[in-house]
Design a protein around this motif. Structure first.
Motif, short mmCIF file in Angstrom:
data_model
loop_
_atom_site.label_atom_id
_atom_site.label_comp_id
_atom_site.label_asym_id
_atom_site.label_seq_id
_atom_site.Cartn_x
_atom_site.Cartn_y
_atom_site.Cartn_z
N ALA A 95 0.81 -1.22 0.00
CA ALA A 95 0.00 0.00 0.00
C ALA A 95 0.84 1.26 0.00
O ALA A 95 0.29 2.36 -0.06
CB ALA A 95 -0.92 0.00 1.22
N SER A 96 2.16 1.13 0.08
CA SER A 96 3.01 2.31 0.22
C SER A 96 4.39 2.02 -0.33
O SER A 96 4.75 0.85 -0.58
CB SER A 96 3.13 2.69 1.70
N MET A 97 5.17 3.10 -0.45
CA MET A 97 6.54 2.95 -0.95
C MET A 97 7.36 2.04 -0.03
O MET A 97 8.10 1.18 -0.50
CB MET A 97 7.17 4.34 -1.02
N THR A 98 7.24 2.23 1.27
CA THR A 98 8.04 1.42 2.19
C THR A 98 7.67 -0.05 2.07
O THR A 98 8.52 -0.94 2.10
CB THR A 98 7.87 1.92 3.64
N GLU A 99 6.38 -0.34 1.94
CA GLU A 99 5.99 -1.74 1.78
C GLU A 99 6.55 -2.31 0.47
O GLU A 99 7.04 -3.44 0.44
CB GLU A 99 4.46 -1.88 1.83
N MET A 100 6.47 -1.52 -0.60
CA MET A 100 7.00 -2.02 -1.88
C MET A 100 8.50 -2.27 -1.76
O MET A 100 9.03 -3.28 -2.21
CB MET A 100 6.73 -1.01 -3.00
N ARG A 101 9.17 -1.33 -1.10
CA ARG A 101 10.63 -1.45 -0.95
C ARG A 101 10.99 -2.69 -0.14
O ARG A 101 11.94 -3.41 -0.45
CB ARG A 101 11.14 -0.18 -0.25
N LYS A 120 -3.04 7.20 -3.89
CA LYS A 120 -1.58 7.06 -3.79
C LYS A 120 -0.88 8.41 -3.86
O LYS A 120 -1.28 9.28 -4.62
CB LYS A 120 -1.07 6.20 -4.96
N MET A 121 0.19 8.52 -3.06
CA MET A 121 0.99 9.76 -3.13
C MET A 121 1.85 9.74 -4.38
O MET A 121 2.33 8.68 -4.80
CB MET A 121 1.85 9.89 -1.88
N ARG A 122 2.09 10.95 -4.90
CA ARG A 122 2.91 11.12 -6.11
C ARG A 122 4.23 10.38 -6.04
O ARG A 122 4.59 9.62 -6.94
CB ARG A 122 3.23 12.63 -6.21
N SER A 123 4.93 10.62 -4.91
CA SER A 123 6.27 10.02 -4.77
C SER A 123 6.20 8.49 -4.75
O SER A 123 7.12 7.80 -5.20
CB SER A 123 6.96 10.54 -3.51
N VAL A 147 -2.52 9.32 -11.76
CA VAL A 147 -1.65 8.18 -12.06
C VAL A 147 -1.19 8.26 -13.53
O VAL A 147 -0.01 8.10 -13.83
CB VAL A 147 -2.35 6.82 -11.79
N HIS A 148 -2.13 8.57 -14.41
CA HIS A 148 -1.78 8.61 -15.83
C HIS A 148 -0.72 9.67 -16.11
O HIS A 148 0.19 9.46 -16.91
CB HIS A 148 -3.03 8.86 -16.67
N SER A 149 -0.84 10.82 -15.41
CA SER A 149 0.12 11.91 -15.68
C SER A 149 1.53 11.54 -15.21
O SER A 149 2.51 12.04 -15.73
CB SER A 149 -0.35 13.20 -15.02
N ILE A 150 1.61 10.69 -14.19
CA ILE A 150 2.93 10.33 -13.64
C ILE A 150 3.47 9.05 -14.30
O ILE A 150 4.65 8.92 -14.57
CB ILE A 150 2.82 10.10 -12.11
N TYR A 151 2.56 8.10 -14.52
CA TYR A 151 2.99 6.76 -14.90
C TYR A 151 2.03 6.21 -15.97
O TYR A 151 1.20 5.35 -15.67
CB TYR A 151 2.98 5.88 -13.64
N PRO A 152 2.14 6.72 -17.21
CA PRO A 152 1.16 6.32 -18.24
C PRO A 152 1.20 4.83 -18.56
O PRO A 152 0.22 4.29 -19.06
CB PRO A 152 1.57 7.16 -19.46
#
Ligand code: PLP
Length: 401
Positions: A95-101, A120-123, A147-152
């Motif tokens: 659910a978050s960057m830390t979990e993904m990491r 989701k947060m931008r970062s 999401v599309h604008s950051i990660y199409p």
């Protein structure tokens, strides 16, 4: 690749890069093991049985062989458990960057991770993009555009709202697209050129009725049909969480699986089906032992006991997960007279109460109590409030369940 990520620089469980030793249980039962570990110590401790986690995986494969479980690490981000499940072949819900990491740091492939937080947060989206984690959920138009604008190139999964009235912890007040918004979302996605792979839902955590899954799957099938009108041939279905951690009087995992299995043919054979069990894998893997370090007699002839884990630590599940922990006395004492008793945690706060007005034999300072089924939503949200350790010492065993 996963090796590119150094997990130690982030706030993740301290054992993320460590080795842990796992004891075989041999002829010992859980009480034998607890008594061995309790000797000569004062601090609370966990016994984590990785054998139970493995057994849950086997049971999943028997009951739902075509559904790949993605463990929701929110429920318990213990690295030994993540690595055990990864070696068995599960995916992971983060659910978050830390979990993904953390999951990437355990060697899991980005394609076995779903970023299943609908907001989701931008970062965090940028992190997922950098790591090559493509699958992510959304449930509203603003999130879709963001999401599309950051990660199409993201592969989107539309999370729909569910009837969460059968669940102890509902999510529909916070997440899930109403069915009335689905066509607008698909049309927006299509005009932006987004890839919408499929549908997800969550019936709520600690769901007590298979009916909730039946309704949600039927709605998901309707979205698959609607999507065709917007040029999408969906190929991904995510059944979410809601799977019981412990078989109860109300519902068992087998009941849920039996309700889900006959509905899966509603989807074409090319559809990949996953689920996001959290508590299912971990609830019964943890036993917590706590020490009675202080005691007070009450004027009414009962006792107040003070134990070294409380609601600011593992027992936060009492508040956040509506759990009613049931203590057992490690030294036995079944035949002894019972007294009205209240168990407090160690902090200087009266809300820190683990059990109120229960009946127990008279305990002595130094006695040990233990609690089973302490793996779901316990250590995950524990704090070190008032200077007490957030996570007790942990011993790992592997039983032949
Ligand atoms: N997936 C998501 C997105 C969640 O928020 C949760 C938490 O409840 C889970 C899966 C895990 O579900 P459960 O607690 O029912 O195992």
């Amino acid at each position: 690749s996963c090796e590119d990520f150094t997990v130690t620089q982030y706030k993740v469980p301290k054992d993320v890069n460590n080795k842990w030793s796992v004891e075989a249980t041999g002829d010992r039962n859980i009480e034998d093991i607890l008594s061995e570990k309790a000797a000569d110590r004062e601090d609370a401790f966990f016994i984590i049985d990785l054998g139970r986690v493995t057994d849950k995986y086997k049971r999943w494969k028997e009951e739902l062989p075509t559904v790949k479980p993605f463990f929701a690490i929110k429920c318990n981000p213990n690295t030994a458990i993540i690595r055990t499940l990864a070696s068995l072949g599960t995916g992971f819900d983060c659910a978050s960057m830390t979990e993904m990491r953390q999951v990437l740091g355990c060697g899991v492939s980005p394609s076995d991770i779903i970023f299943a937080n609908p907001t989701k947060m931008r970062s965090h989206i940028e992190f997922a993009k950098g790591a090559g984690i493509k699958l992510m959920t959304f449930d509203n138009r603003d999130e879709l555009v963001k999401v599309h604008s950051i990660y199409p190139e993201a592969e989107l999964v539309l999370r729909i709202i569910t009837d969460d009235s059968h669940s102890v912890c509902g999510f529909s007040s916070k997440f899930g697209a109403p069915m009335s918004s689905v066509e607008d979302l698909l049309s927006t996605a299509n005009s932006l050129g987004c890839t919408v792979r499929g549908v997800s839902f969550h019936v709520g955590s600690n769901c007590l009725s298979p009916l909730a899954f039946e309704k949600a799957i039927t709605s998901a099938a309707a979205v698959f049909r609607l999507a065709e009108g917007y040029g999408y041939r969906m190929d991904f279905l995510d059944l979410g969480g809601g799977w019981p951690g412990v078989d109860g009087a109300d519902v068992t995992f087998s009941d849920m699986a039996a309700a889900v299995r006959p509905l899966l043919p509603l989807f074409p054979p090319h559809v990949r089906v996953i689920a996001e069990p959290g508590r299912y894998f971990v609830a019964d893997s943890h036993t917590l032992a706590v020490n009675v370090f202080a005691k007070r007699a009450t004027d009414e002839g009962g006792y107040l006991y003070y134990v070294n884990d409380g609601v600011y630590q593992s027992f936060n599940c009492i508040y956040f997960d509506h759990y009613s922990p049931r203590p057992r006395l490690l030294r036995g004492g079944e035949e002894e007279e019972l007294h009205r008793s209240t168990l407090f945690g160690p902090t200087c706060d009266s809300i820190d109460c683990v059990a109120k007005d229960i009946y127990l034999p008279e305990l002595n300072v130094g006695d040990w109590l233990y609690f089973t089924n302490m793996g779901a939503y316990t250590v995950a949200a524990a704090s070190s409030f008032n200077g007490f350790d957030s996570c007790p010492t942990t011993f790992y065993i592997e039983s032949d369940v």
